[in-house]
Motif scaffolding. Sequence first.
Motif, PDB file in Angstrom:
ATOM      1  N   UNK A 178       0.839  -1.205   0.000  1.00  0.00           N
ATOM      2  CA  UNK A 178       0.000   0.000   0.000  1.00  0.00           C
ATOM      3  C   UNK A 178       0.869   1.249   0.000  1.00  0.00           C
ATOM      4  N   UNK A 179       1.908   1.255   0.820  1.00  0.00           N
ATOM      5  CA  UNK A 179       2.803   2.418   0.885  1.00  0.00           C
ATOM      6  C   UNK A 179       3.533   2.632  -0.439  1.00  0.00           C
ATOM      7  N   UNK A 180       3.932   1.535  -1.085  1.00  0.00           N
ATOM      8  CA  UNK A 180       4.613   1.667  -2.376  1.00  0.00           C
ATOM      9  C   UNK A 180       3.722   2.340  -3.407  1.00  0.00           C
ATOM     10  N   UNK A 181       2.461   1.934  -3.470  1.00  0.00           N
ATOM     11  CA  UNK A 181       1.578   2.522  -4.475  1.00  0.00           C
ATOM     12  C   UNK A 181       1.203   3.966  -4.127  1.00  0.00           C
ATOM     13  N   UNK A 182       1.033   4.272  -2.849  1.00  0.00           N
ATOM     14  CA  UNK A 182       0.770   5.665  -2.468  1.00  0.00           C
ATOM     15  C   UNK A 182       1.975   6.539  -2.797  1.00  0.00           C
ATOM     16  N   UNK A 199      -9.944  -1.066  -1.059  1.00  0.00           N
ATOM     17  CA  UNK A 199      -9.559   0.332  -1.255  1.00  0.00           C
ATOM     18  C   UNK A 199     -10.755   1.253  -1.021  1.00  0.00           C
ATOM     19  N   UNK A 200     -11.921   0.803  -1.459  1.00  0.00           N
ATOM     20  CA  UNK A 200     -13.143   1.570  -1.189  1.00  0.00           C
ATOM     21  C   UNK A 200     -13.377   1.707   0.309  1.00  0.00           C
ATOM     22  N   UNK A 201     -13.144   0.621   1.035  1.00  0.00           N
ATOM     23  CA  UNK A 201     -13.319   0.662   2.493  1.00  0.00           C
ATOM     24  C   UNK A 201     -12.320   1.611   3.146  1.00  0.00           C
ATOM     25  N   UNK A 202     -11.080   1.642   2.623  1.00  0.00           N
ATOM     26  CA  UNK A 202     -10.083   2.560   3.170  1.00  0.00           C
ATOM     27  C   UNK A 202     -10.510   4.005   2.945  1.00  0.00           C
ATOM     28  N   UNK A 203     -11.018   4.304   1.740  1.00  0.00           N
ATOM     29  CA  UNK A 203     -11.508   5.659   1.465  1.00  0.00           C
ATOM     30  C   UNK A 203     -12.630   6.021   2.423  1.00  0.00           C
ATOM     31  N   UNK A 204     -13.575   5.097   2.614  1.00  0.00           N
ATOM     32  CA  UNK A 204     -14.713   5.371   3.491  1.00  0.00           C
ATOM     33  C   UNK A 204     -14.263   5.583   4.929  1.00  0.00           C
ATOM     34  N   UNK A 205     -13.413   4.700   5.428  1.00  0.00           N
ATOM     35  CA  UNK A 205     -12.991   4.798   6.826  1.00  0.00           C
ATOM     36  C   UNK A 205     -12.140   6.037   7.081  1.00  0.00           C
ATOM     37  N   UNK A 206     -11.279   6.405   6.118  1.00  0.00           N
ATOM     38  CA  UNK A 206     -10.431   7.584   6.324  1.00  0.00           C
ATOM     39  C   UNK A 206     -11.244   8.861   6.313  1.00  0.00           C
ATOM     40  N   UNK A 207     -12.237   8.946   5.416  1.00  0.00           N
ATOM     41  CA  UNK A 207     -13.098  10.132   5.397  1.00  0.00           C
ATOM     42  C   UNK A 207     -14.003  10.147   6.625  1.00  0.00           C
ATOM     43  N   UNK A 264      -8.288   4.899  -9.964  1.00  0.00           N
ATOM     44  CA  UNK A 264      -8.900   6.151  -9.493  1.00  0.00           C
ATOM     45  C   UNK A 264      -8.899   6.220  -7.966  1.00  0.00           C
ATOM     46  N   UNK A 265      -9.115   5.083  -7.304  1.00  0.00           N
ATOM     47  CA  UNK A 265      -9.111   5.057  -5.843  1.00  0.00           C
ATOM     48  C   UNK A 265      -7.712   5.329  -5.292  1.00  0.00           C
ATOM     49  N   UNK A 266      -6.674   4.796  -5.924  1.00  0.00           N
ATOM     50  CA  UNK A 266      -5.313   5.090  -5.482  1.00  0.00           C
ATOM     51  C   UNK A 266      -5.046   6.592  -5.565  1.00  0.00           C
ATOM     52  N   UNK A 267      -5.497   7.224  -6.644  1.00  0.00           N
ATOM     53  CA  UNK A 267      -5.305   8.670  -6.785  1.00  0.00           C
ATOM     54  C   UNK A 267      -6.129   9.428  -5.743  1.00  0.00           C
TER      55      UNK A 267
END
Length: 433
Positions: free
Chosen positions: A76-80, A128-136, A414-417
């Motif tokens: 995950x860190x590599x792609x971010x 990745x969708x779950x990460x977006x949801x949880x972080x927001x 798109x989610x990575x971005x």
Amino acid sequence: MSSEKSFAQRNARVSRPERLQVDFLPRAIDEMVPRDHRCRIVWRFVESLDLEPFYETIQVTDSKAGRSSIAPEILISLWLMATLDGISSAREINRRCKTDLIYMWICGGVSVNYHTISDFRCDHVEKLNDILTSSVASLIKQGFVTLAEIGQDGMRVRAAAGSSSFRRKPTLDELHKHAKAHVEALEEERRRQDESNDDDDDPPSRTRREAAADRAAREREQRIARAIEESEKLRDKKRKDKEKVRTSTTDPDARRMKMGDGGTRPAVNVQFASDSDARVIVGVEVSGDGTDGGKLPPMLDQIEDRYGIIPERALVDSAYATQASVQQAESVGCAVVSTVPRSEQLRRHGKDPHQRQRRDNDEYEAFRKRMAEAEYQELYKKRPSVAELPNADCRNRGLTQLRIRGLTKATAVALWHALTFNLLRMVHMGAIA
């Protein structure tokens, strides 16, 4: 220029480089990375996430034999980090993990390969969708995000398909027949080889080249079959010129769209919705539709599903303000703030665009009257800084050309971005130290 040294050069005592000397530096790699480098911020962000769903898919445990899996934190860190640097190639990331100090620091001595990196990018869309949801959701809890007002805008991203790969239905049927026959011929050939090797004590295994040829043939046959399915869907939607419908044999989900430079190329439509206060991305959608009309209601539904909140206002351009979209948005309590479509045309005919027109429903009439007020006209001026900011930032980081095919994989990119953009916004707001 003469290679002979002067008298002063021969007699001067200077220290010259010796690049063949082997030198051992007793320093940990952590000491070589600055304390304020952004790779450390990326790592802290990833460590704060709930990565249990990633670990649940790992089958190797202390009680089972097998090679250890790569920690999800690393991938995950590599792609971010790669997205921050505008890198979209798994091979380039793999190269940097061997030569670039920052990527070596992220790996921390763990060996990675480009296949694993490439597969990880697109294999975890739901996670990745779950990460977006949880972080927001965390930002909502901290008060950084209110979702009282959102902005939405779309951009067309070049698909990994050639313009010459688009074919009409009769041609697709013919190509599918040949592709299917080719697959059957390969299967028959492999079956005969297996039968001829039954009597051998040590039958030769299939070479990697043969396996790759078989896989490529099957994948081509499947893509053409998908292209036929998509062609049928498009033909059903079209009212006229059904015979002119074309779909791509390379990426059946791609559509020919008019791009920003006026040209027409295969692309997908990436939609981002952003919070007006924090300017963070709260919703992501990728489709093959070449228009933004009708995209607002699904985004409102997505935001409600993610966070249980319906925004009070939505800042969008006139392409979103179709009668059906405005009616659906207003019916759930979201006021559409946009320029009124066809305003100049109505004025040329002596009509007031802010008054009810012949085919308007009650919701659209309310929308017209609302946009006549100075308060909402002033509010609309915020739209570029809310809705267009994420698009511009993601384009600057490489979201202009996809290297993968299919809407599912395009959604992953798109989610990575979106996650990378939100990470920078969180740092700016002080949500990450």
